[in-house]
Design an enzyme around this catalytic site. Structure first.
Site, PDB file in Angstrom:
ATOM      1  N   HIS A 293       0.865  -1.182   0.000  1.00 23.25           N
ATOM      2  CA  HIS A 293       0.000   0.000   0.000  1.00 23.25           C
ATOM      3  C   HIS A 293       0.907   1.239   0.000  1.00 23.25           C
ATOM      4  O   HIS A 293       2.008   1.189   0.538  1.00 23.25           O
ATOM      5  CB  HIS A 293      -0.834  -0.053   1.286  1.00 23.25           C
ATOM      6  CG  HIS A 293      -1.934   0.945   1.394  1.00 23.25           C
ATOM      7  ND1 HIS A 293      -1.737   2.233   1.826  1.00 23.25           N
ATOM      8  CD2 HIS A 293      -3.259   0.837   1.139  1.00 23.25           C
ATOM      9  CE1 HIS A 293      -2.901   2.882   1.845  1.00 23.25           C
ATOM     10  NE2 HIS A 293      -3.838   2.049   1.423  1.00 23.25           N
TER      11      HIS A 293
ATOM     12  N   ASP B 257       2.577  -4.835   8.135  1.00 26.00           N
ATOM     13  CA  ASP B 257       1.401  -3.999   7.956  1.00 26.00           C
ATOM     14  C   ASP B 257       0.181  -4.904   8.126  1.00 26.00           C
ATOM     15  O   ASP B 257      -0.139  -5.705   7.240  1.00 26.00           O
ATOM     16  CB  ASP B 257       1.449  -3.371   6.556  1.00 26.00           C
ATOM     17  CG  ASP B 257       0.158  -2.659   6.183  1.00 26.00           C
ATOM     18  OD1 ASP B 257      -0.821  -2.765   6.937  1.00 26.00           O
ATOM     19  OD2 ASP B 257       0.148  -1.996   5.124  1.00 26.00           O
TER      20      ASP B 257
ATOM     21  N   GLN C  59      -5.038  -5.019   7.032  1.00 28.54           N
ATOM     22  CA  GLN C  59      -6.102  -5.874   6.494  1.00 28.54           C
ATOM     23  C   GLN C  59      -6.289  -7.162   7.291  1.00 28.54           C
ATOM     24  O   GLN C  59      -7.235  -7.898   7.036  1.00 28.54           O
ATOM     25  CB  GLN C  59      -5.811  -6.228   5.026  1.00 28.54           C
ATOM     26  CG  GLN C  59      -5.903  -5.059   4.071  1.00 28.54           C
ATOM     27  CD  GLN C  59      -7.298  -4.460   4.008  1.00 28.54           C
ATOM     28  OE1 GLN C  59      -8.296  -5.112   4.300  1.00 28.54           O
ATOM     29  NE2 GLN C  59      -7.377  -3.192   3.625  1.00 28.54           N
TER      30      GLN C  59
ATOM     31  N   LYS D 136     -10.782  -0.437  10.381  1.00 21.52           N
ATOM     32  CA  LYS D 136     -11.030  -1.594   9.512  1.00 21.52           C
ATOM     33  C   LYS D 136     -11.442  -2.808  10.343  1.00 21.52           C
ATOM     34  O   LYS D 136     -11.598  -3.904   9.824  1.00 21.52           O
ATOM     35  CB  LYS D 136      -9.779  -1.929   8.698  1.00 21.52           C
ATOM     36  CG  LYS D 136      -9.390  -0.833   7.692  1.00 21.52           C
ATOM     37  CD  LYS D 136      -8.209  -1.274   6.873  1.00 21.52           C
ATOM     38  CE  LYS D 136      -7.467  -0.107   6.243  1.00 21.52           C
ATOM     39  NZ  LYS D 136      -8.120   0.395   5.025  1.00 21.52           N
TER      40      LYS D 136
ATOM     41  N   CYS E 106      -4.689   2.438  -3.747  1.00 20.12           N
ATOM     42  CA  CYS E 106      -3.444   2.927  -3.147  1.00 20.12           C
ATOM     43  C   CYS E 106      -2.288   1.954  -3.370  1.00 20.12           C
ATOM     44  O   CYS E 106      -1.425   1.791  -2.495  1.00 20.12           O
ATOM     45  CB  CYS E 106      -3.612   3.211  -1.656  1.00 20.12           C
ATOM     46  SG  CYS E 106      -4.721   4.560  -1.305  1.00 20.12           S
TER      47      CYS E 106
END
Ligand code: PLP
Lengths: 410, 149
Positions: free
Chosen positions: A125, A203, A206, A229, A367
């Site tokens: 991202h 990261d 998600q 999220k 992104c």
């Protein structure tokens, strides 16, 4: 034992899901951008402002004590949520983006030198690319990217050894790709890096709300996530950092709360984690994040992960059956999202048409512009699911996709 | 299934998006510009040949959604042979059309009127404007690529 409620029964907890859009029941399939919020989280926000609102770490009065206790209580809860070994390893930020920027500054400025390499992957991202580009510019380091194999969206692990050179200082990569639905092998990647003394950042934007996360099992040095999220409010997220690493880092923002004492010409820093939290924090959203974490564990993160696998595979398969579709990301073991292009129909048109039928999709580069360029496309359409989405909703989406193909004469 | 969209995606628009007019490079162009829509990744390049203050010829290349392609295609048809002043005026009329749906008296929109439905889809206004912004920038000699953001 009582049977746990079926996941679709949790839909009733989400007020925003129960509405008509353009005369059709809303089918919300943009969860990778942000999830909907359950009523308990919305209530936690207003309860804080109605009953307990005060600044934290400052007052001695009752309200401030309550606010401070709830705020620090969330830190403890977040530590348990990702199984950190110390509560002090949790730093509150605005979200994944700010967490990564914190590491790029507070860790990067100190430990990355000219000639060093920061290793990323081709599926990152923008928020896990741009802060490193800025760090590279400041320090004279360079960036390298572990390749993605192609439309099937897997990291080319056969090249890992070539890329993990002695110049690499940091390996930063996404757990789950928001553009492809790939689930990356975090444990293996972190282990390979650790063997070579390379620091790792995961990261987890998600993955955090979609599966159980155990930072000790993953073996990462840093992990970043966003509350919005995972059923929480916007504007709050966190950075996990291994305590011994955090101790060696210097602050990146100065102000109140992050100091232990201040003179006109110099100051001394507060302890970890407070030295990385300058100024009045996002108190209400932090406290509501606690509620979101409790809620997710009540639903069961293992069940959510299982549901992701099922609904992701189902959507992939149904799109394939529909035909005249280019699908991105792995065929198997994919996350709960599908990224695709209908032949000869641009993603923006697809999203506009779907919206008219109440189906909320995302169309664009998600992104991940460099990845899109690599795959030779400018954008894709994406349907991203959460535990409250059903196969009936996928069927309806497929029906709408078929209608779009017909309209465009495909 | 999509009655509400028949107005936005009229046959003329579908035709232009599938077979855009004036598509490709223009040899001998004396001004050109790039345009991009950073949020969706749409990109285009426009080439103009101007002589005596008149747009003698223009062509464009790029990839994006149907609204963007149809709008760029229709625009290139309608700008050919116009003076700079006429182009500017037409842009203002077109801008008003797709942002408000309003048509001024004695307008010069011609076929561009088929894009009037865009005003009810605010998220698509920038798609319809991308080609125009690039054309205006080329005429003004801007070096920077234009962006709809
Ligand atoms: C993989 C990934 N990383 C990072 C981010 C950035 O998260 P945020 O915008 O909440 O900081 C996102 C969100 O879109 C994402 O999907």
């Amino acid at each position: 034992m009582n049977q746990p409620p079926s996941l679709s029964e949790y839909r009733k907890d989400f007020p925003a899901l129960h509405q008509q859009v353009h005369g059709h029941p809303l089918i919300y399939l943009d969860n990778a951008a942000t999830s909907q919020k359950p009523q308990v989280v919305i209530d936690a926000l207003s309860r804080f402002y109605q009953c307990d609102n005060a600044n934290v770490h400052r007052g001695i009065h009752e309200l401030s004590n309550r606010a401070s206790a709830a705020f620090e209580g969330t830190r403890e809860r977040a530590g348990r949520f990702i199984n950190a070994s110390h509560t002090d390893e949790i730093i509150f930020t605005r979200g994944t983006t700010e967490s990564i920027n914190l590491v790029a500054n507070a860790w990067g400025n100190q430990f990355v030198k000219a000639g060093d390499v920061i290793l990323l992957t081709e599926m990152e991202h923008h928020s896990n690319i741009v802060p490193w580009q800025m760090l590279a510019r400041r320090t004279g380091a360079t960036l390298a990217f572990l390749p993605v194999t192609g439309d099937d969206g897997l990291l080319d692990l056969s090249r890992l050894d070539d890329y993990l050179t002695s110049k690499v200082r940091l390996l930063a990569f996404t757990h789950i790709s928001n553009a492809l639905g790939t689930i990356n092998p975090v444990v293996e990647l972190c282990e390979q890096a650790r063997k070579r003394g390379i620091t790792t950042l995961v990261d987890a934007a998600q993955s955090a709300g979609h599966r159980r996360l155990d930072v000790q099992e993953l073996g990462c040095d840093f992990l970043a996530l966003s509350g919005h999220k995972m059923c929480g409010p916007t504007g709050i997220g966190l950075l996990y950092g291994r305590l011994d690493l955090l101790e060696t880092m210097t602050p990146w923002q100065g102000g109140g709360d992050m100091i232990s004492s201040v003179d006109y010409h110099e100051s001394t820093w507060n302890k970890v984690p407070h030295k990385f939290e300058a100024g009045t924090p996002n108190i209400a959203d932090t406290i509501a994040l606690h509620t979101a974490m409790d809620y997710l564990d009540q639903v069961g993160r293992d069940r959510i992960a299982e549901h992701d696998l099922e609904i992701g595979a189902y959507a992939y398969h149904q799109l394939e059956r529909l035909g005249k579709v280019r699908l991105f990301g792995p065929r198997q073991q994919r996350a709960g999202l599908v990224s695709f292009l209908l032949h000869n129909i641009h993603a923006h048109d697809v999203v506009t048409f779907a919206d008219q039928q109440g189906v909320a999709l995302r169309g664009g580069h998600h992104c991940t512009q460099p990845l899109m360029k690599k795959l030779g496309v400018s954008s894709t359409s994406r349907a991203s699911f959460y535990f409250y989405n059903t196969t009936e909703e996928v069927d309806r989406m497929i029906e709408v996709m078929g209608g779009i193909q017909k309209f465009f004469g495909e | 299934m999509f009655e509400e969209l028949n107005d936005l995606y009229q046959q003329v628009i579908m035709d232009h998006s599938k077979k855009p007019h004036n598509f490709g490079m223009l040899a001998g162009a004396n001004c050109c510009a790039r345009g991009q829509n950073p949020l969706c990744g749409d990109q285009m390049q426009i080439y103009l040949k101007t002589e005596d203050n008149i747009v003698q010829d223009l062509r464009w290349e790029g990839d994006g959604c149907a609204i963007f392609k149809a709008s760029s295609s229709l625009m290139t048809d309608s700008l050919k042979g116009k003076t700079r002043e006429e182009v500017k005026q037409l842009f203002e009329e077109f801008h008003a059309l797709i942002t408000t749906g309003k048509i001024v008296p004695n307008h010069h929109l011609g076929k561009l009127e088929v894009l009037s439905g865009v005003n009810r889809f605010p998220a698509r206004v920038k798609c319809a404007l991308l080609g125009w912004r690039a054309a205006m920038s080329a005429l003004e000699g801007d070096q920077q690529p234009v962006s709809t953001e």
